[in-house]
Design a protein around this motif. Sequence first.
Motif, PDB file in Angstrom:
ATOM      1  N   ARG A  76       0.835  -1.205   0.000  1.00 37.02           N
ATOM      2  CA  ARG A  76       0.000   0.000   0.000  1.00 37.02           C
ATOM      3  C   ARG A  76       0.869   1.253   0.000  1.00 37.02           C
ATOM      4  O   ARG A  76       0.623   2.213  -0.744  1.00 37.02           O
ATOM      5  CB  ARG A  76      -0.929  -0.005   1.216  1.00 37.02           C
ATOM      6  CG  ARG A  76      -1.938   1.136   1.226  1.00 37.02           C
ATOM      7  CD  ARG A  76      -2.820   1.089   2.461  1.00 37.02           C
ATOM      8  NE  ARG A  76      -2.080   1.169   3.697  1.00 37.02           N
ATOM      9  CZ  ARG A  76      -1.621   2.297   4.237  1.00 37.02           C
ATOM     10  NH1 ARG A  76      -1.819   3.448   3.622  1.00 37.02           N
ATOM     11  NH2 ARG A  76      -0.973   2.290   5.378  1.00 37.02           N
ATOM     12  N   LEU A  77       1.916   1.244   0.820  1.00 37.30           N
ATOM     13  CA  LEU A  77       2.800   2.409   0.877  1.00 37.30           C
ATOM     14  C   LEU A  77       3.576   2.600  -0.426  1.00 37.30           C
ATOM     15  O   LEU A  77       3.785   3.732  -0.870  1.00 37.30           O
ATOM     16  CB  LEU A  77       3.769   2.269   2.054  1.00 37.30           C
ATOM     17  CG  LEU A  77       3.142   2.397   3.438  1.00 37.30           C
ATOM     18  CD1 LEU A  77       4.169   2.092   4.511  1.00 37.30           C
ATOM     19  CD2 LEU A  77       2.544   3.775   3.641  1.00 37.30           C
ATOM     20  N   LYS A  78       3.977   1.502  -1.053  1.00 33.48           N
ATOM     21  CA  LYS A  78       4.655   1.614  -2.349  1.00 33.48           C
ATOM     22  C   LYS A  78       3.724   2.226  -3.389  1.00 33.48           C
ATOM     23  O   LYS A  78       4.133   3.071  -4.193  1.00 33.48           O
ATOM     24  CB  LYS A  78       5.136   0.244  -2.821  1.00 33.48           C
ATOM     25  CG  LYS A  78       6.392  -0.235  -2.141  1.00 33.48           C
ATOM     26  CD  LYS A  78       6.819  -1.581  -2.695  1.00 33.48           C
ATOM     27  CE  LYS A  78       8.054  -2.115  -2.011  1.00 33.48           C
ATOM     28  NZ  LYS A  78       8.445  -3.442  -2.539  1.00 33.48           N
ATOM     29  N   GLN A  79       2.465   1.789  -3.376  1.00 36.94           N
ATOM     30  CA  GLN A  79       1.486   2.322  -4.323  1.00 36.94           C
ATOM     31  C   GLN A  79       1.256   3.810  -4.079  1.00 36.94           C
ATOM     32  O   GLN A  79       1.187   4.597  -5.027  1.00 36.94           O
ATOM     33  CB  GLN A  79       0.165   1.542  -4.213  1.00 36.94           C
ATOM     34  CG  GLN A  79      -0.864   1.933  -5.229  1.00 36.94           C
ATOM     35  CD  GLN A  79      -0.432   1.600  -6.646  1.00 36.94           C
ATOM     36  OE1 GLN A  79       0.310   0.663  -6.873  1.00 36.94           O
ATOM     37  NE2 GLN A  79      -0.891   2.380  -7.597  1.00 36.94           N
ATOM     38  N   GLN A  80       1.125   4.219  -2.823  1.00 34.99           N
ATOM     39  CA  GLN A  80       0.947   5.627  -2.504  1.00 34.99           C
ATOM     40  C   GLN A  80       2.140   6.452  -2.959  1.00 34.99           C
ATOM     41  O   GLN A  80       1.989   7.561  -3.464  1.00 34.99           O
ATOM     42  CB  GLN A  80       0.742   5.819  -0.999  1.00 34.99           C
ATOM     43  CG  GLN A  80      -0.632   5.463  -0.511  1.00 34.99           C
ATOM     44  CD  GLN A  80      -0.782   5.707   0.987  1.00 34.99           C
ATOM     45  OE1 GLN A  80       0.192   5.971   1.683  1.00 34.99           O
ATOM     46  NE2 GLN A  80      -1.998   5.607   1.480  1.00 34.99           N
ATOM     47  N   LEU A  81       3.341   5.908  -2.775  1.00 36.83           N
ATOM     48  CA  LEU A  81       4.545   6.614  -3.191  1.00 36.83           C
ATOM     49  C   LEU A  81       4.558   6.811  -4.705  1.00 36.83           C
ATOM     50  O   LEU A  81       4.852   7.909  -5.189  1.00 36.83           O
ATOM     51  CB  LEU A  81       5.786   5.845  -2.750  1.00 36.83           C
ATOM     52  CG  LEU A  81       7.135   6.447  -3.146  1.00 36.83           C
ATOM     53  CD1 LEU A  81       7.334   7.796  -2.475  1.00 36.83           C
ATOM     54  CD2 LEU A  81       8.258   5.497  -2.781  1.00 36.83           C
ATOM     55  N   LYS A  82       4.197   5.767  -5.450  1.00 33.96           N
ATOM     56  CA  LYS A  82       4.156   5.888  -6.910  1.00 33.96           C
ATOM     57  C   LYS A  82       3.128   6.913  -7.354  1.00 33.96           C
ATOM     58  O   LYS A  82       3.375   7.711  -8.254  1.00 33.96           O
ATOM     59  CB  LYS A  82       3.839   4.532  -7.542  1.00 33.96           C
ATOM     60  CG  LYS A  82       4.996   3.562  -7.497  1.00 33.96           C
ATOM     61  CD  LYS A  82       4.624   2.235  -8.123  1.00 33.96           C
ATOM     62  CE  LYS A  82       5.752   1.231  -8.013  1.00 33.96           C
ATOM     63  NZ  LYS A  82       5.375  -0.085  -8.577  1.00 33.96           N
ATOM     64  N   GLU A  83       1.941   6.903  -6.707  1.00 34.74           N
ATOM     65  CA  GLU A  83       0.892   7.862  -7.065  1.00 34.74           C
ATOM     66  C   GLU A  83       1.330   9.281  -6.757  1.00 34.74           C
ATOM     67  O   GLU A  83       1.098  10.201  -7.545  1.00 34.74           O
ATOM     68  CB  GLU A  83      -0.395   7.532  -6.316  1.00 34.74           C
ATOM     69  CG  GLU A  83      -1.079   6.268  -6.785  1.00 34.74           C
ATOM     70  CD  GLU A  83      -2.243   5.871  -5.895  1.00 34.74           C
ATOM     71  OE1 GLU A  83      -2.513   6.584  -4.900  1.00 34.74           O
ATOM     72  OE2 GLU A  83      -2.884   4.852  -6.197  1.00 34.74           O
TER      73      GLU A  83
END
Length: 129
Positions: A76-83
Amino acid sequence: MRQGPLCLLLVMLSIGAPALAEETPLSLSAGSQITELQQRLKESERLREELSKQLQSADAERESPQLARVRQENQRLKQQLKETQASSTPRLLTEQQQWFITGGGVALIALLCGIFASGGHRKRRQWLN
């Protein structure tokens, strides 16, 4: 050399030599005890291996939900970082440069207001009477 220590040495050697020469044979009870102890050792080692495997599996089962939660959180944190990286445009100016430009703009506007407020012509004013 003195006779006393030499005699003592000879007596000690004569007593110790026969004691070393005699070998006591292992009795049947001692041999059976050794084999019994070896069997018990093998059984203990086998039980220890089984218990260590059970402990590892219990640890794995206990940590599995925690591990799954941590992995989900990580994803989830990786996805937020990419977004966040995709949505934010690269900044051309730093904050300090932005304040410098803002201050320059205010000074320019003040200069223009001063020029327009005076009417565009120069009057000679005398401060002294």
